[in-house]
Design an enzyme around this catalytic site. Structure first.
Site, PDB file in Angstrom:
ATOM      1  N   GLY A  10      26.397  42.710   0.018  1.00  0.00           N
ATOM      2  CA  GLY A  10      26.282  43.659  -0.710  1.00  0.00           C
ATOM      3  C   GLY A  10      26.155  44.698   1.448  1.00  0.00           C
ATOM      4  N   ASP A  36      30.941  42.145   1.580  1.00  0.00           N
ATOM      5  CA  ASP A  36      31.053  43.123   0.085  1.00  0.00           C
ATOM      6  C   ASP A  36      32.567  42.933  -0.517  1.00  0.00           C
ATOM      7  OD1 ASP A  36      30.071  45.357  -1.721  1.00  0.00           O
ATOM      8  OD2 ASP A  36      28.355  45.881  -0.179  1.00  0.00           O
ATOM      9  N   ASP A  51      33.448  38.571  -2.915  1.00  0.00           N
ATOM     10  CA  ASP A  51      32.691  38.354  -3.808  1.00  0.00           C
ATOM     11  C   ASP A  51      31.925  37.132  -3.816  1.00  0.00           C
ATOM     12  OD1 ASP A  51      32.342  38.443  -7.069  1.00  0.00           O
ATOM     13  OD2 ASP A  51      34.927  38.469  -7.688  1.00  0.00           O
ATOM     14  N   TYR A 141      17.874  44.382 -14.420  1.00  0.00           N
ATOM     15  CA  TYR A 141      17.447  44.334 -13.493  1.00  0.00           C
ATOM     16  C   TYR A 141      16.219  43.912 -12.977  1.00  0.00           C
ATOM     17  CZ  TYR A 141      16.846  46.079  -8.183  1.00  0.00           C
ATOM     18  OH  TYR A 141      16.440  46.526  -7.311  1.00  0.00           O
TER      19      TYR A 141
HETATM   20  C1  AKB Z   1      16.134  51.022  -8.130  1.00  0.00           C
HETATM   21  O1  AKB Z   1      15.185  52.274  -7.969  1.00  0.00           O
HETATM   22  O2  AKB Z   1      16.739  50.748  -8.527  1.00  0.00           O
HETATM   23  C2  AKB Z   1      15.960  50.576  -6.644  1.00  0.00           C
HETATM   24  C3  AKB Z   1      14.255  49.099  -6.610  1.00  0.00           C
HETATM   25  C4  AKB Z   1      13.185  50.415  -6.788  1.00  0.00           C
HETATM   26  O3  AKB Z   1      14.518  48.449  -7.029  1.00  0.00           O
HETATM   27  N1  AKB Z   1      15.521  51.836  -5.704  1.00  0.00           N
END
Ligand code: AKB
Length: 321
Positions: A10, A36, A51, A141
Site C-alpha cells: 500500500g 501497491d 496484490d 474497517y
Molecule cells: C479514516 O478516517 O478512516 C482513517 C483512520 C482514522 O483510520 N483516517
C-alpha cells in the site's frame, strides 16, 4: 549487523507515500521495496506491482528481494469500506493474515501493522480515551482493525514474532491525499483554502476527532519500529495522540491566513462514523514504553500545511497520490 530489506504494501496511499521516502532515506534506495496494486509517479523508490491477496506472487517477491521486514499499509479506509463490507473484510483482514503467515514461514524478522482510532466505538469512553477500553466499532474497517490487533497479538505470542502496531488518529499532510477516510476533510479543507475555493464539509461543525501531523505520524512509526524489542510491551496497537479539533476549529485557524475563506456544513453518512469514534486520546503507554512525544501543535501544523501547499500550488496543480 544484519542488512534489512524492507517491503511496504500500500505504498501509494496517504501514509505509504511519505513513509516510503523516509524509509529510503534511512535504509537506502536498494533496501526498500515499495509495492501497491498499481503504479503512481510520485513514488521514488524500487517498485513492484503486488496484490496482497495473491499469496504466490507475494512469496516470490519476498524471496526475490530477500525481504526481512514488512510495513503492511494496504487497506480500505473507514468510509470507502462501508460501500462493500465483505470486500473490505477480505482485503483488510485476510490481507493481514496473508502477511502474517508469509512472515512466519519466510524469516521476516519485523512487521508493522497500522491500527486506527476506528477500533473505538459506542461503548468506549470518549474523552482522554485510555489504552485498554471497551472496543465495539461500528465500521467494517474498525472491526478489521480490532481483529487485526488481536491476530498480531496472537502471532507475536504463539510464534514469537516481532509485530508492532500503532492506532493512528486522522493524519494531516501536504505530501499526499487521503482517500476514503472519515478524517479526510482535515486535509481537503487546506487544498480548498489555498485554491481560494469554498469548502463543503461533510461533517458537522462541532465534530471533535483526534488528529496528527504527518511528520509526527512518520516519526512515531519509525520510533516504534526502531525501539529495542524489550521496550515494546504491547503486542497490539499503541494509542498515540497529538491534538484534537473540530471542523469549525480548523476553519477558524485557516481563516487567520485566508480571511475570505468560506465553509458550508453538509453532513453525510460519514457523520455517524465520526460520532462513533472518540474525541481525545491518552497515549501514556506509548510515552512510557518507547518515549513517544509529538512535536507539532495544532497551530504549528496549520502554519506548516499552508506554507507547504502554497509552495506546491505555485508550481501548478499538484500531482498527489
Ligand atoms: C479514516 O478516517 O478512516 C482513517 C483512520 C482514522 O483510520 N483516517
Amino acid at each position: 549487523m544484519q542488512k534489512e530489506n524492507i517491503l511496504i504494501t500500500g505504498s501509494n496511499g496517504q501514509i505509504g507515500t511519505v513513509l516510503s521516502q523516509k524509509l529510503i532515506e534511512i535504509y537506502g534506495y536498494d533496501n526498500v521495496l515499495t509495492t501497491d496494486i498499481g503504479h503512481i509517479d510520485n513514488i521514488h523508490g524500487r517498485f513492484e506491482k503486488l496484490d496482497i491477496m495473491d499469496v504466490g506472487h507475494f512469496k516470490e517477491i519476498i524471496h526475490k528481494y530477500r525481504i526481512t521486514q514488512i510495513y503492511h499499509l494496504a487497506s480500505l479506509l473507514s468510509a470507502k469500506g462501508e460501500k462493500d463490507p465483505m470486500f473490505t473484510w477480505n482485503i483488510n483482514l485476510n490481507g493481514l493474515l496473508n502477511v502474517l503467515n508469509l512472515a512466519k514461514d519466510n524469516n521476516i524478522n519485523k512487521i508493522f501493522f497500522p491500527s486506527s482510532i476506528a477500533v473505538f466505538g459506542e461503548t468506549t469512553p470518549k474523552l482522554n480515551t485510555a489504552q485498554d477500553v471497551p472496543l465495539l466499532p461500528d465500521t467494517v474497517y474498525g472491526i478489521g482493525k480490532v481483529t487485526g490487533e488481536l491476530w498480531c497479538n496472537y502471532y507475536s505470542k504463539r510464534y514469537d514474532m516481532d509485530i508492532r502496531s500503532l492506532r493512528y488518529p486522522g493524519i494531516i499532510g501536504y505530501q499526499s491525499l487521503p482517500g476514503g477516510g472519515t478524517t479526510d476533510y482535515a486535509v481537503d479543507i487546506f487544498h480548498k483554502a489555498v485554491k481560494h475555493e469554498k469548502y463543503n464539509c461533510f461533517l458537522e461543525k462541532d465534530t471533535m476527532m483526534p488528529m496528527m501531523y504527518m511528520d509526527d505520524a512518520i516519526h512515531a512509526t519509525i520510533m516504534l519500529m526502531e525501539a529495542p524489542k524489550e521496550k515494546i510491551k504491547l503486542k497490539y496497537g499503541y494509542n498515540i495522540a497529538a491534538f484534537s479539533f473540530t471542523p469549525e476549529d480548523i476553519y477558524l485557524e485557516i481563516k487567520k491566513y485566508y480571511p475570505d475563506f468560506e465553509i458550508e456544513y453538509n453532513p453525510d453518512f460519514r457523520q455517524k462514523i465520526a460520532d462513533s469514534w472518540v474525541k481525545s486520546i491518552d497515549d501514556s503507554k506509548a510515552r512510557e514504553d518507547w518515549a513517544w512525544k509529538p512535536e507539532y501543535t495544532f497551530e504549528h501544523m496549520v502554519e506548516s500545511m499552508i506554507r507547504h501547499l502554497r509552495a506546491i500550488y505555485k508550481e501548478g496543480e499538484p500531482t498527489l497520490s
